[in-house]
Enzyme design. Structure first.
Site, PDB file in Angstrom:
ATOM      1  N   SER A  94      13.887  11.735  -0.656  1.00  0.00           N
ATOM      2  CA  SER A  94      13.715  10.284  -0.602  1.00  0.00           C
ATOM      3  C   SER A  94      12.472   9.823  -1.349  1.00  0.00           C
ATOM      4  CB  SER A  94      13.682   9.838   0.862  1.00  0.00           C
ATOM      5  OG  SER A  94      13.725   8.442   0.982  1.00  0.00           O
ATOM      6  N   ASP A 308      15.694   7.798  -3.276  1.00  0.00           N
ATOM      7  CA  ASP A 308      17.124   8.086  -3.139  1.00  0.00           C
ATOM      8  C   ASP A 308      17.932   6.836  -2.815  1.00  0.00           C
ATOM      9  OD1 ASP A 308      16.183   7.765  -0.557  1.00  0.00           O
ATOM     10  OD2 ASP A 308      17.459   9.330   0.299  1.00  0.00           O
ATOM     11  N   GLU A 405      13.999  -1.509   9.490  1.00  0.00           N
ATOM     12  CA  GLU A 405      12.590  -1.184   9.659  1.00  0.00           C
ATOM     13  C   GLU A 405      11.827  -1.934   8.566  1.00  0.00           C
ATOM     14  OE1 GLU A 405      11.983   3.057  11.650  1.00  0.00           O
ATOM     15  OE2 GLU A 405      12.847   3.247   9.649  1.00  0.00           O
ATOM     16  N   ASN A 407       9.976  -0.877   6.415  1.00  0.00           N
ATOM     17  CA  ASN A 407       9.978  -0.145   5.149  1.00  0.00           C
ATOM     18  C   ASN A 407      11.190  -0.438   4.273  1.00  0.00           C
ATOM     19  OD1 ASN A 407      12.134   1.404   6.214  1.00  0.00           O
ATOM     20  ND2 ASN A 407      10.782   3.023   6.920  1.00  0.00           N
ATOM     21  N   PRO A 534       2.383   8.303  20.330  1.00  0.00           N
ATOM     22  CA  PRO A 534       1.966   9.602  19.803  1.00  0.00           C
ATOM     23  C   PRO A 534       2.722   9.949  18.535  1.00  0.00           C
ATOM     24  CG  PRO A 534       3.485   9.913  21.629  1.00  0.00           C
ATOM     25  CD  PRO A 534       3.245   8.432  21.519  1.00  0.00           C
ATOM     26  N   SER A 535       2.062  10.629  17.618  1.00  0.00           N
ATOM     27  CA  SER A 535       2.734  11.135  16.421  1.00  0.00           C
ATOM     28  C   SER A 535       3.763  12.185  16.832  1.00  0.00           C
ATOM     29  CB  SER A 535       1.704  11.747  15.469  1.00  0.00           C
ATOM     30  OG  SER A 535       2.339  12.515  14.469  1.00  0.00           O
TER      31      SER A 535
END
Length: 571
Positions: A94, A308, A405, A407, A534-535
């Site tokens: 991507s 992509d 989202e 993005n 949290p990540s």
């Protein structure tokens, strides 16, 4: 679309003599020996541990051959598990740099691999030896009761334009064919959404070639153009192709479109590097023009694909004095435009249209101004955990579900029952009437938009036709609402698992007391909002904050970050 035939000699001779069957039959010893030998072609790199997520597996391309080979096996098993339905396998990373690559699986629905299979993907990708790999596969086949001895699996393989793609595709093909009777079909260089669309169409019994994909887009786009009440002259769209597969495919599509003038830049043929200073991810995060754009483009309507072509953002340069800064129209703005258009059509239909459950799905990262705007239209808004697969799942609960989202990754889902209702109403209403036109627009939108996954190509066409329908410039569109200033920071902590949030990630449940402390900080700021999560990959807690001014957003973010350090400690 023909099965692959040009394999390395070593691999080709192996495939003729060592086709696998992983069932627990009398021939088990022979089959185990066969898979052991197959896996020796692709030894696992040392000290590499991968995890399957929304993006599948991603890493430096030089480390991925064994992983892609094993995902090939998984794809065959997935196909057999679902009664030999066609499964997709896409090789792409991507928006990552060109030296990276990745692999992910498309389920027969065109959606992402079932989350129930992700732990198995992790296990076989990280199996330290051929013996462990075989053992894991045997156990999984038995647990899932996969009738592997019958064969008949089918996997369609696609890749983007990365130089490493062809080599990795060969590894995937060997993995697929190592399961007895499974067929690997090379569908060529594609965008990720194209492969998902084709897999979905194939399993629905529809025409499913790349040409069919283009024909579907062109036909539905033309239908929507023809239904515009008052035609307006539209300016040229400038497209940043991210030096990837999206720009290449848009060049093909452009040849079939008579109502859209597109100038494509960053096609990858002029020496530009994939995702380097270009693309939707770069523009959305940096809020600056991509390479190849500048002051000569002031006021022009511009769009960016990612590597992509599953993400889309729009932008424009407001004035020469802004330098390389842009006004960004991100996924939230696209979602709002789509919601406005669909709501308008339902309103035209009248009381019957109002019975449609139209909903919007966002993540906690969606700008609060966009959420307020959509709620102001009277639409239901729900939040989902970060990650496209979670939004998609929530959107399926509506008659028409729109998710994006920030993005730029998102789409619109239409339920089968609502589509059937629309088609019925097309027959009931008088042709040419306002209600008939509104219903016809919604049917065309359902065909134009890629309901499998977010698709920059189909999303761009829908944006363009709605702007023409409204008679809007990109500047007018941007006036729907003004984003609240926001700030994101991350705090390194000893143990990220100490933070537990609600399922939509808008509130912290643990550590006890931290949410009350965050709420107290939020109350200090006008239009304040903040959350922590949290990540998923590192011992980091991410902080998001927004407020009426940038100074306040920064201050709120820093205050919440200090709370995280106070409750969890700092590493």
């Amino acid at each position: 679309m023909l099965p692959l035939c040009s394999l390395p000699k070593k691999a080709s001779s192996f495939l003729h003599t060592h086709s696998l069957s992983l069932s627990l039959s009398a021939m088990e010893e022979t089959q185990i020996a066969s898979i052991l030998k197959s896996s020796e072609l692709y030894p696992i790199p040392q000290s590499v541990k991968l995890s399957y997520g929304t993006a599948g597996f991603r890493a430096d391309a030089s480390l991925l051959e064994s992983t892609v080979y094993r995902v090939g096996i998984l794809s065959s098993l997935r196909s057999l598990n679902l009664k030999s339905s066609t499964v997709g396998l896409m090789i792409t990373a991507s928006h990552n740099k060109v030296s990276d690559n990745g692999v992910k699986v498309s389920d027969p629905s065109g959606g992402m691999l079932s989350q129930e299979w992700e732990p198995f993907a992790d296990q076989i990708a990280n199996a330290s030896s051929p013996q462990e790999l075989v053992s894991l596969i045997k156990d999984f086949v038995k647990k899932e009761e996969i009738a592997i001895e019958k064969g008949g699996g089918e996997v369609w393989l696609g890749r983007d334009t990365r130089p490493s793609g062809e080599r990795l595709l060969r590894a995937a093909e060997i993995g697929v064919r190592s399961v007895l009777g499974s067929v690997a079909v090379d569908v060529g260089v594609l965008t990720t959404p194209q492969l998902h669309w084709m897999v979905r169409a194939k399993n629905k019994g529809l025409k499913a070639t790349e040409s069919d994909y283009f024909e579907n887009l062109v036909t539905s786009f033309k239908c929507l153009i023809d239904l515009i009440p008052v035609k307006v002259e539209i300016s040229t769209l400038l497209l940043d192709g991210a030096n990837g597969v999206g720009g290449m495919k848009m060049e093909v599509l452009r040849g079939f479109l008579s109502n859209l003038d597109v100038e494509i830049r960053n096609t990858g043929r002029d020496g530009g590097v994939l995702n380097e200073g270009v693309g939707a991810d770069f523009v959305q995060k940096e809020k600056v023009v991509p390479l190849g754009f500048g002051v000569k483009d002031v006021g022009m309507r511009c769009a960016s694909f990612d590597g992509d072509a599953d993400r889309l953002v729009y932008f424009y340069i407001p004035s020469e004095s802004c330098g390389d800064k842009v006004e960004l129209l991100d996924g939230d703005k696209i979602l709002s435009l789509f919601a406005l258009f669909i709501k308008e059509q339902l309103n035209i239909i009248g009381d019957e249209g109002k019975q449609c459950r139209l909903g919007v799905v966002q993540t906690a990262y969606a700008n609060g101004a966009s959420t307020d705007y959509v709620k102001g239209m009277g639409l239901e808004v729900v939040f989902a955990k970060t990650g496209v697969k979670h939004l998609h799942e929530k959107a399926e609960e509506f008659d028409v579900g729109i998710y994006f989202e920030a993005n730029g990754h998102g789409t619109i889902l239409f339920s089968e029952s609502f589509l059937s209702w629309l088609v019925g109403k097309q027959k009931d209403y008088s042709e040419g009437s306002d209600k008939h036109n509104a219903v016809s627009r919604l049917v065309a939108v359902s065909n134009l938009i890629n309901q499998a996954v977010g698709d920059a190509l189909s999303g761009l066409l829908l944006v363009e036709v709605i702007l023409q329908h409204m008679g809007w410039s990109v500047q007018k569109w941007n006036e729907l609402y003004k984003d609240l200033p926001s700030r994101q920071v991350k705090v390194e902590v000893p143990d990220r698992t100490a933070v537990v949030t609600t399922s939509e990630e808008t509130k912290a449940l643990k550590p006890l007391g931290i949410q009350d402390a965050i709420n107290a900080e939020i109350k200090k700021y006008q239009h304040g909002r903040a959350f922590i999560r949290p990540s998923g990959t590192e011992d980091v807690v991410r902080v998001y904050a927004e407020a009426s001014t940038q100074e306040d957003a920064d201050s709120l973010a820093n205050s919440v970050a200090q709370l995280v350090k106070s409750f969890l400690g700092s590493s």
